[in-house]
Design a protein around this motif. Structure first.
Motif, short mmCIF file in Angstrom:
data_model
loop_
_atom_site.label_atom_id
_atom_site.label_comp_id
_atom_site.label_asym_id
_atom_site.label_seq_id
_atom_site.Cartn_x
_atom_site.Cartn_y
_atom_site.Cartn_z
N LEU A 1 0.83 -1.22 0.00
CA LEU A 1 0.00 0.00 0.00
C LEU A 1 0.86 1.25 0.00
O LEU A 1 0.52 2.24 -0.67
CB LEU A 1 -0.94 0.00 1.21
CG LEU A 1 -2.14 -0.92 1.10
CD1 LEU A 1 -2.85 -1.04 2.44
CD2 LEU A 1 -3.10 -0.42 0.03
N GLN A 2 1.96 1.24 0.73
CA GLN A 2 2.84 2.41 0.76
C GLN A 2 3.48 2.66 -0.60
O GLN A 2 3.58 3.80 -1.04
CB GLN A 2 3.93 2.24 1.84
CG GLN A 2 4.77 3.49 2.03
CD GLN A 2 3.95 4.71 2.41
OE1 GLN A 2 3.20 4.68 3.38
NE2 GLN A 2 4.06 5.78 1.63
N THR A 3 3.87 1.61 -1.29
CA THR A 3 4.43 1.75 -2.64
C THR A 3 3.42 2.39 -3.58
O THR A 3 3.75 3.30 -4.35
CB THR A 3 4.88 0.37 -3.18
OG1 THR A 3 5.88 -0.16 -2.33
CG2 THR A 3 5.42 0.49 -4.60
N ILE A 4 2.17 1.94 -3.51
CA ILE A 4 1.13 2.51 -4.38
C ILE A 4 0.82 3.94 -3.97
O ILE A 4 0.63 4.81 -4.83
CB ILE A 4 -0.12 1.60 -4.37
CG1 ILE A 4 0.25 0.25 -5.03
CG2 ILE A 4 -1.28 2.27 -5.12
CD1 ILE A 4 -0.82 -0.81 -4.93
N THR A 5 0.84 4.24 -2.67
CA THR A 5 0.65 5.62 -2.20
C THR A 5 1.76 6.51 -2.75
O THR A 5 1.50 7.63 -3.20
CB THR A 5 0.62 5.67 -0.66
OG1 THR A 5 -0.49 4.90 -0.21
CG2 THR A 5 0.52 7.09 -0.15
N LEU B 1 3.43 6.03 -5.53
CA LEU B 1 3.15 6.20 -6.95
C LEU B 1 2.05 7.23 -7.18
O LEU B 1 2.12 8.04 -8.12
CB LEU B 1 2.77 4.87 -7.59
CG LEU B 1 3.88 3.83 -7.70
CD1 LEU B 1 3.32 2.48 -8.12
CD2 LEU B 1 4.96 4.31 -8.67
N LYS B 2 1.04 7.22 -6.32
CA LYS B 2 -0.05 8.20 -6.42
C LYS B 2 0.50 9.62 -6.26
O LYS B 2 0.11 10.54 -6.98
CB LYS B 2 -1.11 7.96 -5.34
CG LYS B 2 -1.98 6.75 -5.59
CD LYS B 2 -2.99 6.59 -4.45
CE LYS B 2 -3.85 5.37 -4.64
NZ LYS B 2 -4.91 5.26 -3.64
N GLN B 3 1.41 9.79 -5.30
CA GLN B 3 2.00 11.10 -5.07
C GLN B 3 2.88 11.53 -6.25
O GLN B 3 2.88 12.68 -6.65
CB GLN B 3 2.80 11.11 -3.77
CG GLN B 3 1.93 10.98 -2.55
CD GLN B 3 2.71 10.74 -1.27
OE1 GLN B 3 3.93 10.48 -1.29
NE2 GLN B 3 2.02 10.80 -0.14
N LEU B 4 3.60 10.59 -6.81
CA LEU B 4 4.51 10.87 -7.91
C LEU B 4 3.78 11.15 -9.22
O LEU B 4 4.14 12.07 -9.97
CB LEU B 4 5.45 9.67 -8.09
CG LEU B 4 6.87 9.94 -8.54
CD1 LEU B 4 7.65 10.60 -7.43
CD2 LEU B 4 7.53 8.64 -8.95
N TYR B 5 2.74 10.35 -9.52
CA TYR B 5 2.09 10.42 -10.83
C TYR B 5 0.62 10.84 -10.78
O TYR B 5 -0.05 10.83 -11.81
CB TYR B 5 2.18 9.04 -11.52
CG TYR B 5 3.60 8.61 -11.77
CD1 TYR B 5 4.35 9.18 -12.80
CD2 TYR B 5 4.19 7.62 -10.98
CE1 TYR B 5 5.66 8.77 -13.02
CE2 TYR B 5 5.49 7.22 -11.21
CZ TYR B 5 6.22 7.79 -12.23
OH TYR B 5 7.51 7.40 -12.46
N GLY B 6 0.14 11.20 -9.61
CA GLY B 6 -1.27 11.51 -9.42
C GLY B 6 -1.81 12.62 -10.29
O GLY B 6 -3.00 12.65 -10.60
#
Length: 175
Positions: free
Chosen positions: A34-38, A40-45
């Protein structure tokens, strides 16, 4: 996904099952996942919506972690304390039909669909994964009226709880 102009993407690993941990993510990795996907959300959101999902097997324990979506699926039938994988190989599925159901393929189909319905009603998923995975190896009599009645009844029951059904195109992709 961004280069292909997709609007969103979801990641969904298999949840942990104690009866077979060879293909799934260990529970202790859920937070890292979940932290990895979070991250990614911050990076590419600003370019793409990213969702964190989990494919929950019938034998998985429901996590209280904040996944964006859950996929309900059944990969095994455990009968008489024997673990029968139903979607790994035709040989294993045939072993399940012959040994767990004494060769009664429709009894195996009924059991699978009953489990899937129960699972959907228990976890209220976002989507049902590979609804007809038991047809994957061509062993199921898909043209048989009895099989169609079993699958149709299950589909109607599932749709009362979850309106989204995954269409798995793996067999088409493999020719």
């Amino acid at each position: 996904a961004i280069e292909k102009n997709m609007l969103n993407i979801g990641f969904s690993d298999h949840s942990f099952t104690s009866n077979d941990s060879s293909y799934c993510m260990p529970e202790l990795h859920y937070s890292e996942y979940l932290q990895t996907i979070t991250n990614l959300k911050q990076l590419y959101g600003s370019k793409i919506d990213i969702y964190a999902g989990l494919e929950m097997d019938y034998y998985s324990e429901v996590s209280d972690l904040p996944f964006d979506y859950l996929i309900a699926s059944v990969h095994y039938i455990i009968k008489n304390e024997v673990n029968y994988p139903i979607d790994h190989s035709p040989e294993q599925q045939l072993d399940c039909i012959q040994n767990a159901f004494h060769g009664d393929i429709l009894a195996m189909a009924q059991c699978y669909y009953d489990m899937l319905c129960e699972h959907v009603e228990r976890i209220h998923p976002t989507c049902v994964g590979h609804f007809d995975v038991i047809t994957k190896f061509g062993l199921m009599p898909e043209d048989d009226a009895c099989y169609r009645a079993i699958a149709g009844k299950a589909l109607r029951r599932i749709l009362k709880t979850c309106p989204y059904i995954e269409i798995n195109t793996g067999a088409i992709a493999r020719g």
